[in-house]
Design an enzyme around this catalytic site. Structure first.
Site, PDB file in Angstrom:
ATOM      1  N   CYS A  94      -6.404  -8.984   1.593  1.00  0.00           N
ATOM      2  CA  CYS A  94      -7.476  -8.127   2.123  1.00  0.00           C
ATOM      3  C   CYS A  94      -8.750  -8.876   2.495  1.00  0.00           C
ATOM      4  CB  CYS A  94      -7.811  -7.040   1.110  1.00  0.00           C
ATOM      5  SG  CYS A  94      -6.477  -5.867   0.914  1.00  0.00           S
ATOM      6  N   LYS A 143     -14.500   1.196   4.170  1.00  0.00           N
ATOM      7  CA  LYS A 143     -13.477   0.282   3.639  1.00  0.00           C
ATOM      8  C   LYS A 143     -13.867  -1.181   3.889  1.00  0.00           C
ATOM      9  CE  LYS A 143      -9.636  -1.714   2.560  1.00  0.00           C
ATOM     10  NZ  LYS A 143      -8.901  -1.743   1.331  1.00  0.00           N
ATOM     11  N   VAL A 185       0.833  -1.211   0.000  1.00  0.00           N
ATOM     12  CA  VAL A 185       0.000   0.000   0.000  1.00  0.00           C
ATOM     13  C   VAL A 185       0.868   1.262   0.000  1.00  0.00           C
ATOM     14  CG1 VAL A 185      -1.683   1.297   1.382  1.00  0.00           C
ATOM     15  CG2 VAL A 185      -1.926  -1.174   1.111  1.00  0.00           C
TER      16      VAL A 185
END
Ligand code: UDX
Length: 442
Positions: free
Chosen positions: A265, A209, A11
């Site tokens: 994720c 998110k 990221v």
């Protein structure tokens, strides 16, 4: 604008390179000295399309610097971004220790007012907790500075990270009016190009998110559960998918049946959100089910093998195409392939495995394992006769492989296609006798 980014992982690095390429002066800090040395020389530490090219160009332009000196990093700007890891703990919660350790360092060294942006995926409520923690620390040190915490989650996809950053569906910014206004300015160029921006509270940004990832994972587990029904009743999941996705309320995306989702994720974020609900004494059954269906789906290929070989896998040699959790990446975190390889090891079968990018990472998971032969190409998998071929990742080179040649190599060994790489009509036309795919009866 000047910005400091902490963490040169997936990221942090992608964000640093992209922000530099839209004209900001970026300093990226990491504690890992080897990583920083490589990055300073323009050597990318992760595989991501176009990343190396842009990295080199931005180093040359002078917009991008890497350092492992914290003092240099913090001095660079009043805009500080946290992009460190928040791995899953055994109970499902996100481990926030790196985020808080970094914030403590920032407080120790701060010498002006600052905006601290949380880019890492953090438990809902972390932004407020962190802001209070920082305020208390500053007060106890007698430092009269203001550090606003802003939550600005990332939504980019591995394998297409640069593209999904530069052409994001939206930018989400959570925080005070002052904080969000400054962070919005960071994305001015992208917002002018038409990317919508949504400003909200820190908690809403954090939940956005998780909710986005849970929704996408939910669609995958949904179609996978429907695919199980399709297999039993003789329906075709491709037709069912087309049939439902023409409904505009449903849409066609993230409805590809397969052997389950993996990556850094979805698995971790779904579990973390479920844990958040449980800690709030709320029902988490839908989130738990997404994870449960996914874990079950990862066993699909083994069920096909057991069915085909009448529960006797002894002495078999199985070819495996694909280890990465999806094409376009060398990432194998929580990949379905790992569950399949582990299970095959339990049955003591021999494996011949090939992946175009993920072989080095895969080898590290099974060092020196005598049951596994790591192949140099997709064809090397066939250099001795295999009893079945499992396709775990839908790489283009596999999807474009000639079915006539595949038939020739496999003879009557079954193809267990976990990613529905081939149209059933083409498989039939090639004369292949045994072909298992997800949610389709052959
Ligand atoms: C995901 C989110 O898409 C991204 O917005 C977020 O920031 C990070 O997590 P990523 O992990 O890169 O991105 O991969 P993604 O393309 O979403 O795929 C995740 C997994 O789902 C893969 O294993 C993929 O094979 C699987 N998948 C995806 C399906 O099985 N079916 C689908 O229809 C789509």
């Amino acid at each position: 604008m000047k910005i400091t980014i902490y963490g040169a992982g997936y990221v942090g690095l992608v964000t640093a390179v992209c922000l530099a390429s839209i004209g900001h002066q970026v300093v990226c800090f990491d504690v890992d000295k080897d990583k920083i040395t490589k990055l300073k020389q323009g050597e990318s530490v992760i595989f991501e399309e176009r990343l190396s090219l842009i990295l080199k160009a931005q180093l040359k332009s002078g917009n991008l610097f890497f350092t492992n000196n914290f003092v240099d990093a913090i001095k660079h700007s009043a805009l500080q971004m946290i992009a460190v890891g928040t791995p899953g703990l055994p109970d499902g919660q996100a481990d926030l220790s790196q985020v808080f350790a970094l914030a403590a360092e920032v407080v120790n060294h701060v010498s002006r007012d600052m905006i601290l942006i949380i880019k890492s995926t953090v438990t809902v409520g972390t932004g407020n907790r962190l802001e209070k923690y920082i305020k208390d620390q500053l007060a106890s040190m007698g430092k009269d500075y203001t550090i606003d915490v802003v939550v600005n989650p990332e939504f980019f996809c591995e394998g297409r990270a640069i593209d999904t950053f530069m052409h994001a569906d939206r930018i989400v910014i959570g925080g005070s009016k002052r904080g969000t206004t400054i962070v919005k300015a960071l994305y001015k160029k992208l917002i002018h190009q038409g990317i919508p921006v949504q400003c909200m509270s820190k908690t809403s940004a954090e939940l956005t998110k998780y909710a986005a990832n849970a929704m996408l994972a939910c669609k995958i587990s949904f179609i996978n559960q429907i695919s199980q029904i399709a297999e039993k009743v003789g329906a075709n999941i491709d037709d069912v998918k087309s049939g439902i996705s023409l409904d505009h309320r449903i849409g066609p995306y993230f409805l590809q049946a397969g052997i389950g989702y993996g990556g850094s994720c979805f698995p971790k974020d779904i579990r973390a959100l479920a844990k958040t609900a449980q800690l709030l004494n709320l029902d988490s059954s839908l989130l738990d089910a997404i994870d449960k269906v996914n874990n079950l789906q990862k066993k699909w290929a083994i069920s096909c093998l057991l069915q085909h070989f009448k529960n006797n896998l002894q002495g078999l040699t199985i070819g495996i195409w694909g280890v990465a959790f999806k094409p376009g990446t060398d990432d194998i975190r929580e990949a379905s392939s790992l569950v399949i390889i582990e299970a095959l090891l339990q049955y003591d079968v021999q494996m011949r495995i090939y992946d175009p990018l993920a072989m080095p990472n895969a080898r590290l998971c099974f060092p020196g394992n005598k049951n596994i032969l790591w192949c140099e190409s997709q064809d090397e998998v066939f250099t001795s006769q295999i009893d079945a071929l499992i396709i775990d990742t839908e790489w283009e080179i596999f999807k474009n492989y000639s079915l006539a040649i595949l038939h020739e190599k496999l003879v009557d060994a079954p193809i267990i296609d976990g990613r529905n790489c081939f149209a059933l009509s083409n498989v039939i036309q090639a004369g292949i006798r045994y072909y298992y795919s997800v949610g389709r009866v052959f």
